[in-house]
Design an enzyme around this catalytic site. Sequence first.
Site, PDB file in Angstrom:
ATOM      1  N   THR A   1      -5.031 -12.553  18.990  1.00 26.63           N
ATOM      2  CA  THR A   1      -3.849 -11.760  19.363  1.00 26.63           C
ATOM      3  C   THR A   1      -3.443 -10.777  18.264  1.00 26.63           C
ATOM      4  O   THR A   1      -2.602  -9.915  18.491  1.00 26.63           O
ATOM      5  CB  THR A   1      -2.677 -12.684  19.756  1.00 26.63           C
ATOM      6  OG1 THR A   1      -1.676 -11.904  20.419  1.00 26.63           O
ATOM      7  CG2 THR A   1      -2.076 -13.379  18.548  1.00 26.63           C
TER       8      THR A   1
ATOM      9  N   GLU B   1      11.476  -1.240  21.378  1.00 24.44           N
ATOM     10  CA  GLU B   1      11.224  -2.683  21.275  1.00 24.44           C
ATOM     11  C   GLU B   1      11.651  -3.426  22.545  1.00 24.44           C
ATOM     12  O   GLU B   1      10.950  -4.294  23.024  1.00 24.44           O
ATOM     13  CB  GLU B   1      11.989  -3.240  20.070  1.00 24.44           C
ATOM     14  CG  GLU B   1      11.872  -4.738  19.870  1.00 24.44           C
ATOM     15  CD  GLU B   1      10.509  -5.185  19.374  1.00 24.44           C
ATOM     16  OE1 GLU B   1       9.666  -4.330  19.048  1.00 24.44           O
ATOM     17  OE2 GLU B   1      10.284  -6.408  19.309  1.00 24.44           O
TER      18      GLU B   1
END
Length: 514
Positions: free
Chosen positions: A505, A370
Amino acid sequence: MRFNPALLLGFASVSLAYSSARTFRRSPDEDKASAVVDAFTLAWGGYWENAFPNDTLRPISNIGDNDRNKWGVTPIDALSTAAIMGQADIVQQILDFVPTINFTTTEEPDSVISVFETNIRYLAGLISGYDLLTGPYQDLAPDSDKVEVLLDQARILADAISFAFDTPSGVPSPNVYLNPEPRRSDGTQNGIAGIGTMILEWTRLSDLTGDEKYTQLVQRAQDYLLHPAESAEPFPGLIGTEVSLETGEFLDSRGGWSAGTDSFYEYLIKMYLYDPVFFEEYKDRWVLAADSTIEYLASHPSSRPELTFLAEFNGTTLTPSSGHLASFSGGNFILGGILLNEQKYIDFGINLTESYYATYEGCSSGIGPEGFRWHDDALPEGEENRLPPDDQVEFFEEAGFWVTSPYYILRPETLESLYYSYRATGDTKYQDLAWEGFQRIMEVCRAGSGFSGLTNVREADGGGYTDFMESFFLAETLKYAYLIFAEESDVQLKIDGPNGWVYNTEAHPVRVRG
Ligand SMILES: *[C@@H]1O[C@H](CO)[C@@H](O)[C@H](O)[C@H]1NC(C)=O
Ligand SMILES: *[C@@H]1O[C@H](CO)[C@@H](O)[C@H](O)[C@H]1NC(C)=O
Ligand SMILES: *[C@@H]1O[C@H](CO)[C@@H](O)[C@H](O)[C@H]1NC(C)=O
Ligand SMILES: *[C@@H]1O[C@H](CO)[C@@H](O)[C@H](O)[C@H]1NC(C)=O
């Protein structure tokens, strides 16, 4: 806008600058595409059996969680992928469910509604489903009344949350509530991704319904981002993050291509694809931001200078730090390069794509983390540009980054950029990397009744499960993985012809204007 004949004329006279020299043979791979479809039907089946009609599958606990206001985010997010994969039965299950959703309230009182997430997942999922099922995939939904409900529900949802824009500046509040009564959250600011990632969906909704109010709301808010004060724009086109709801003024001058800012930049060039005449200024802003990014934010780890990551900025001070979210940037540069016929953006985008994929290769699970950092010789030494912690010195030497947030929640962005790299070059190397990444996800994230996020990608087995299958795994991760191997179709990115679709997106394609 859609009904203005002068504009339509303008649209017709402009053609995007495609290079005819770039025409590649593509190599669809039926077996690999069908392996991705199998993963999708498995994930969907796990959700349907164990979690429907709740929002999100917990694949280990075999129950549904309600993290998105209990409107059923997984089915709405999965619809466009199910259509593109030709899954008629799943499309039908979802179409039967859609009329049962009540978007004017939440079942739980005081359930906080993220305007951003609601827009990119629910609103876009509905609109994209409508565009796909009234267009190239209409054979999957023979009952057109059910398809019309998608647009009805999109309008009901937008109407229900549009009071988010009723702030003194017109910049939307990031969060609202509908139960027990409609109200905005107490917050006094919103980020540029939260503000600037509505323009595509709300403009499309206006174009489909003929009601200008949706696009007017978002254009008014977007205006503050297109014309920031000088102090909020430390590099040309690169702007701060937080904006005041009271005045529309920027509250800082820090940012980059990561969380809170990312899709603002993404949508600048995508609006140009949506309508290159009306949104020309958006393209100009994207070009400024892209050029500044190449000049100022491109950063190379001292241990592996051949890699290129994007640094974050605070004023003109750079921090060599990035994350999985920012790995979409490679694909966005490539899209801009294709639309503007600028090879430098394509080349830079490919460098980013390959570098961010190196974060997958550097971790034992074969999946990227991440959050990560690196040290860059070219930046001033100090706390912002620090050396790795003792326990990751060797890791940094080899990998070119070190891990600051070790989890992986089934995010799509790295596969997304590999998709653009493959479409732009026709080079099967990017299919191979995508297949490798996809297979690692299949092996390490396959858990219980579906797929799960991981707690630590530095462990070969992913460290442990988050017991959560985010809806974007079905909307985005599996869609991009599929498209890399699928046959040519309307919704595939074209490098040598007009593109009729633009992906939001959350990877929901909507029809371009015109
Ligand atoms: C759905 O969520 C509710 C809580 O809102 C819970 O009581 C119920 O067991 C869940 N059902 C499924 C199928 O996940
Ligand atoms: C949706 O919820 C609202 C508020 O509880 C209620 O007034 C309305 O009748 C519901 N609509 C539908 C279609 O069930
Ligand atoms: C950014 O820089 C400003 C001014 O130097 C400082 O006050 C602020 O704390 C910094 N913000 C972050 C997030 O580092
Ligand atoms: C891409 O990376 C290569 C190898 O590091 C480098 O030579 C080239 O200049 C880079 N291209 C761009 C546009 O950044």
